[in-house]
Design a protein around this motif. Structure first.
Motif, PDB file in Angstrom:
ATOM      1  N   TRP A   7     -15.564  15.166  -1.224  1.00  0.00           N
ATOM      2  CA  TRP A   7     -14.136  14.818  -0.830  1.00  0.00           C
ATOM      3  C   TRP A   7     -14.503  13.906   0.126  1.00  0.00           C
ATOM      4  O   TRP A   7     -13.225  13.030   0.043  1.00  0.00           O
ATOM      5  N   TRP A   8     -15.048  14.022   1.193  1.00  0.00           N
ATOM      6  CA  TRP A   8     -14.960  12.891   2.194  1.00  0.00           C
ATOM      7  C   TRP A   8     -15.482  11.730   1.810  1.00  0.00           C
ATOM      8  O   TRP A   8     -14.693  10.718   2.115  1.00  0.00           O
ATOM      9  N   VAL A   9     -16.379  11.644   0.808  1.00  0.00           N
ATOM     10  CA  VAL A   9     -16.881  10.156  -0.015  1.00  0.00           C
ATOM     11  C   VAL A   9     -15.570   9.452  -0.675  1.00  0.00           C
ATOM     12  O   VAL A   9     -15.353   8.363  -0.699  1.00  0.00           O
ATOM     13  N   ALA A  10     -15.101  10.401  -1.499  1.00  0.00           N
ATOM     14  CA  ALA A  10     -13.734  10.152  -2.296  1.00  0.00           C
ATOM     15  C   ALA A  10     -12.661   9.714  -1.355  1.00  0.00           C
ATOM     16  O   ALA A  10     -11.817   8.795  -1.943  1.00  0.00           O
ATOM     17  N   LEU A  11     -12.545  10.056  -0.256  1.00  0.00           N
ATOM     18  CA  LEU A  11     -11.297   9.759   0.506  1.00  0.00           C
ATOM     19  C   LEU A  11     -11.460   8.325   0.876  1.00  0.00           C
ATOM     20  O   LEU A  11     -10.458   7.565   0.884  1.00  0.00           O
ATOM     21  N   PHE A  12     -12.825   7.828   1.249  1.00  0.00           N
ATOM     22  CA  PHE A  12     -13.020   6.452   1.691  1.00  0.00           C
ATOM     23  C   PHE A  12     -12.767   5.505   0.395  1.00  0.00           C
ATOM     24  O   PHE A  12     -12.450   4.403   0.655  1.00  0.00           O
ATOM     25  N   ALA A  13     -12.965   5.872  -0.723  1.00  0.00           N
ATOM     26  CA  ALA A  13     -12.788   5.470  -1.994  1.00  0.00           C
ATOM     27  C   ALA A  13     -11.447   5.144  -2.389  1.00  0.00           C
ATOM     28  O   ALA A  13     -11.015   4.188  -2.673  1.00  0.00           O
ATOM     29  N   VAL A  14     -10.499   6.127  -2.130  1.00  0.00           N
ATOM     30  CA  VAL A  14      -9.310   6.182  -2.426  1.00  0.00           C
ATOM     31  C   VAL A  14      -8.291   5.520  -1.481  1.00  0.00           C
ATOM     32  O   VAL A  14      -7.431   4.809  -1.743  1.00  0.00           O
ATOM     33  N   LEU A  15      -8.795   5.526   0.001  1.00  0.00           N
ATOM     34  CA  LEU A  15      -7.754   4.962   0.943  1.00  0.00           C
ATOM     35  C   LEU A  15      -7.372   3.736   0.785  1.00  0.00           C
ATOM     36  O   LEU A  15      -6.049   3.359   1.123  1.00  0.00           O
ATOM     37  N   ALA A  32      -1.310  -2.787   1.494  1.00  0.00           N
ATOM     38  CA  ALA A  32      -1.103  -4.434   1.418  1.00  0.00           C
ATOM     39  C   ALA A  32      -0.890  -4.343   3.026  1.00  0.00           C
ATOM     40  O   ALA A  32      -0.456  -3.724   3.825  1.00  0.00           O
ATOM     41  N   PRO A  33      -1.352  -5.568   3.755  1.00  0.00           N
ATOM     42  CA  PRO A  33      -1.340  -5.889   4.858  1.00  0.00           C
ATOM     43  C   PRO A  33       0.184  -5.961   5.301  1.00  0.00           C
ATOM     44  O   PRO A  33       0.848  -6.680   4.662  1.00  0.00           O
ATOM     45  N   ASN A  34       0.551  -5.834   6.602  1.00  0.00           N
ATOM     46  CA  ASN A  34       1.809  -5.959   6.873  1.00  0.00           C
ATOM     47  C   ASN A  34       1.949  -7.583   7.156  1.00  0.00           C
ATOM     48  O   ASN A  34       1.525  -8.302   7.603  1.00  0.00           O
ATOM     49  N   PRO A  35       3.133  -8.063   6.434  1.00  0.00           N
ATOM     50  CA  PRO A  35       3.149  -9.617   6.131  1.00  0.00           C
ATOM     51  C   PRO A  35       3.583 -10.226   7.620  1.00  0.00           C
ATOM     52  O   PRO A  35       3.259 -11.321   7.952  1.00  0.00           O
ATOM     53  N   ASP A  36       4.263  -9.669   8.325  1.00  0.00           N
ATOM     54  CA  ASP A  36       4.601 -10.167   9.670  1.00  0.00           C
ATOM     55  C   ASP A  36       3.546  -9.977  10.897  1.00  0.00           C
ATOM     56  O   ASP A  36       3.432 -11.049  11.386  1.00  0.00           O
ATOM     57  N   LEU A  96      -4.580  12.866  -4.152  1.00  0.00           N
ATOM     58  CA  LEU A  96      -5.375  12.126  -5.264  1.00  0.00           C
ATOM     59  C   LEU A  96      -6.903  12.408  -5.053  1.00  0.00           C
ATOM     60  O   LEU A  96      -7.528  12.497  -5.741  1.00  0.00           O
ATOM     61  N   THR A  97      -7.309  12.337  -3.431  1.00  0.00           N
ATOM     62  CA  THR A  97      -8.592  12.705  -3.247  1.00  0.00           C
ATOM     63  C   THR A  97      -9.097  14.176  -3.785  1.00  0.00           C
ATOM     64  O   THR A  97     -10.192  14.162  -4.223  1.00  0.00           O
ATOM     65  N   THR A  98      -8.157  14.923  -3.354  1.00  0.00           N
ATOM     66  CA  THR A  98      -8.740  16.443  -3.630  1.00  0.00           C
ATOM     67  C   THR A  98      -8.713  16.554  -5.086  1.00  0.00           C
ATOM     68  O   THR A  98      -9.879  17.166  -5.762  1.00  0.00           O
ATOM     69  N   LEU A  99      -7.945  15.928  -5.845  1.00  0.00           N
ATOM     70  CA  LEU A  99      -8.081  15.924  -7.417  1.00  0.00           C
ATOM     71  C   LEU A  99      -9.219  15.220  -7.829  1.00  0.00           C
ATOM     72  O   LEU A  99      -9.959  15.568  -8.818  1.00  0.00           O
ATOM     73  N   VAL A 100      -9.541  14.047  -7.685  1.00  0.00           N
ATOM     74  CA  VAL A 100     -10.780  13.318  -7.858  1.00  0.00           C
ATOM     75  C   VAL A 100     -12.130  13.902  -7.234  1.00  0.00           C
ATOM     76  O   VAL A 100     -12.991  14.141  -8.199  1.00  0.00           O
TER      77      VAL A 100
END
Length: 86
Positions: free
Chosen positions: A14-22, A27-31, A53-57
């Protein structure tokens, strides 16, 4: 695999998948920050959706790992991966 080992393996997956899903859907803040110019924080991170989604993966991957561990397909006790007898 015992239930404690199963929980530990699930947590690690779960921890590894979290960093893959984050990074998905961010998208960065345009301002950006007017003082520093930092644009790395997303406007809407949607963390609850990403945790679900991380939990499902992680559950799908854990089921595959569990099936592999419990099967005889990959075994250190018999087959080509077995340690030589003394």
């Amino acid at each position: 695999m015992g239930w404690v080992s199963g929980i530990v393996v699930f947590f690690l997956i779960w921890w590894v998948a979290l960093f893959a899903v984050l990074p998905i859907g961010t998208a960065p803040n345009p301002d950006g920050d007017p003082d520093t110019g930092w644009r790395g924080v997303p406007v809407r991170p949607r963390l609850l959706r990403k945790v679900l989604l991380t939990t499902l993966v992680a559950a799908v991957i854990w089921l595959g790992v569990y099936a592999l561990i419990e099967s005889d397909w990959l075994s250190f006790r018999s087959g080509w991966l077995a340690l030589p007898e003394k």
